[in-house]
Enzyme design. Structure first.
Site, mmCIF file in Angstrom:
data_model
loop_
_atom_site.group_PDB
_atom_site.id
_atom_site.type_symbol
_atom_site.label_atom_id
_atom_site.label_comp_id
_atom_site.label_asym_id
_atom_site.label_seq_id
_atom_site.Cartn_x
_atom_site.Cartn_y
_atom_site.Cartn_z
ATOM 1 N N GLU A 109 0.830 -1.228 -0.011
ATOM 2 C CA GLU A 109 0.030 0.013 -0.075
ATOM 3 C C GLU A 109 0.881 1.200 -0.023
ATOM 4 O OE1 GLU A 109 -3.068 -2.868 1.621
ATOM 5 O OE2 GLU A 109 -1.229 -2.432 2.287
ATOM 6 N N THR A 110 0.318 2.311 -0.511
ATOM 7 C CA THR A 110 0.706 3.529 -0.855
ATOM 8 C C THR A 110 -0.292 4.595 -0.151
ATOM 9 O OG1 THR A 110 2.543 3.087 -2.245
ATOM 10 C CG2 THR A 110 2.197 5.372 -1.966
#
Length: 278
Positions: free
Chosen positions: A47-48
């Site tokens: 995830e970002t």
């Protein structure tokens, strides 16, 4: 393009590089969805996240969360890692020690307990037993016999998790998934440890459809599993989950039921900080 403050935070560990990293863009104003998605593909992390001003006075900040495969309405380790980065950058919650995050599922409450952060598990969007066809696909995907699956249920809270209870932690570690058979299913597997381990359960998370064959440590899945298995009497009100063992990580997720809330927490440590041009 302009320079934006950036951090990469390891979550569910106090030891750098043994948890699950999240990339956090701390000032995402002006970025479009395609730009966010492209950067998330480039980081190639599970995830970002992108921190934005809230749209409601009840929240302290707003978060958009992307995997390499697309946007999520909620995710656990990005929630904790982004909150840690926001606080370290000078963010001040309206209620001391209790930040409120706005994201796709609405408002997510957090709390600070010493140096550890925890989030209150959002309500499940889907629960209950899976259909016979889905269970059969789960069994094929995990390469286990049907009678090895003690229970199988939806624990969807943003990601479309299916929780699978196996006989014990060793059975969880022995899983060698068939990601082709898994298709778009997002499967979380859990089994109990005995007294030989410092954790109470072992957890693994598979989401090839999200661009993540196996996630190192997963807050959303652990939240859903707790919401399923604590009320069922399978797990106690407070326990520690181990995750990431087969990936040479040492994630530890601390779960506590307090009243009507299930809190999912863990340590965080910032490994990279600086600026990114976006």
């Amino acid at each position: 393009m302009r320079s934006r403050p950036f951090a990469q935070v390891d979550v569910f560990t106090a030891v750098p590089y043994l948890g699950n990293p999240v990339a956090v863009v701390l000032d995402a104003e002006g970025l479009g969805e395609e730009e966010m998605a492209a950067f998330a593909r480039w980081t190639n992390l599970s995830e970002t996240t992108f921190v934005l001003p809230p749209t409601t006075p009840e929240a302290d900040y707003r978060l958009r969360i992307f995997t390499p495969g697309g946007e999520l309405p909620f995710a656990g380790h990005p929630t904790l890692g982004s909150a840690a980065a926001w606080l370290a950058a000078g963010g001040t919650p309206g209620t001391p020690g209790a930040p409120v995050q706005e994201c796709g599922v609405g408002l997510v409450r957090l709390r600070q307990d010493g140096g550890r952060l925890a989030f209150a598990a959002p309500p499940l969007r889907r629960s209950g037993d899976v259909s016979a066809d889905v269970r059969a696909q789960v069994v094929r995907a995990l390469r286990v016999a049907d009678d090895e699956v003690r229970a199988c249920a939806w624990v969807e809270n943003g990601p479309h998790w299916i929780g699978v209870l196996l006989a014990d932690a060793v059975a969880v570690l022995d899983v060698e998934p068939d990601v082709v058979a898994m298709g778009d299913l997002e499967i979380g597997v859990v089994g109990r440890w005995g007294e030989e381990n410092d954790a109470d359960v072992e957890v693994r998370a598979f989401g090839p459809g999200m661009g993540i064959v196996e996630d190192p440590v997963t807050g959303s899945l652990n939240a859903g599993l707790a919401q399923w298995l604590i009320p069922a009497g399978v797990l106690p009100d407070s326990y520690v989950a181990s995750q990431g063992t087969v990936l040479d990580r040492a994630g530890r997720v601390h779960v506590d039921r307090v009243g009507d809330d299930i809190w999912v927490g863990g340590d965080t440590v910032t490994c990279i900080e600086g600026h990114v041009r976006l």
